[in-house]
Scaffold this active site. Sequence first.
Site, mmCIF file in Angstrom:
data_model
loop_
_atom_site.group_PDB
_atom_site.id
_atom_site.type_symbol
_atom_site.label_atom_id
_atom_site.label_comp_id
_atom_site.label_asym_id
_atom_site.label_seq_id
_atom_site.Cartn_x
_atom_site.Cartn_y
_atom_site.Cartn_z
ATOM 1 N N PRO A 144 0.808 -1.219 0.000
ATOM 2 C CG PRO A 144 -0.985 -1.613 1.458
ATOM 3 C CD PRO A 144 0.330 -2.199 1.006
ATOM 4 C CD GLU A 145 0.760 5.036 1.112
ATOM 5 O OE1 GLU A 145 1.699 5.625 0.539
ATOM 6 O OE2 GLU A 145 -0.432 5.384 1.014
ATOM 7 C CB THR A 146 7.453 2.028 -0.472
ATOM 8 O OG1 THR A 146 7.015 0.707 -0.840
ATOM 9 C CG2 THR A 146 8.932 1.972 -0.124
#
Length: 261
Positions: free
Chosen positions: A45-47
């Site tokens: 979903p996010e880095t």
Amino acid sequence: MNIRFFQVDAFTGKPFKGNPAGVCILDAPLPDSTLQSIAAENNLPETAFLSKESDGYRLRWFTPTVEMKLCGHATLASAHVLWENNLETPDKVLQFHTLSGLLTAARRGQRIELDFPASGQEPVVLPVALRQLFKDNYVNATYSTDRYIVELPSAEAVTGFIPDFHLLEQYRCVITAKGAPDTPYDFISRYFAVPLGVNEDPVTGSAHCCLATYWAPLLGKQEFFAYQASPRGGEMKVILQGNRVLMQGEAVTVISGTYHI
């Protein structure tokens, strides 16, 4: 270039629950295109990308397709990585310079507390696609910054909701309801972010920046215990303090390694 990489499950104390985030520690700047490629490679979903800056860190967040202005779970994961790997002392309040201004993280026992900006909302008439999605099965709808908030009649309606991602493809949408009486939760929610390449986000800090201001007048309180009812599930303590929202949660590292660029 070698880049230290960690995958962390945030807003949970158990592996494979909560919201997974990648955390990359940069020793030197990289082009935005490379950061976006790493985020796409991770397919999380996010880095988050961390680099030292004056009294803290520059922090940026990327989904597999776009850079984000604000992200809670990847910030929590970043703070967890810095403390767990002894890159910062446990008693230090961490400062992150971001597209949403200065954000901080502090240790609160087993939890990490994030200090984020609160987001207000305004009443709204849902677009045609969302009216088709929810029909008349909702209590209220508002709009906050970049997403719709739709209150459903019960916690069961939230957990049992079946999204139509075609109807959601142009809209970021939070669904929410009061917590069921037999649970410890003040409210529950789910978050769909199809335009960002994330059909359903497991646990979303930024969504709780607007959920806190939404539920405060309805429940007559400023502190909440909240649950995000995605398939992975995750929980957090949420405290509304004026124009700020404090979010407390746990995190656990599940993968560590090195990118070779």
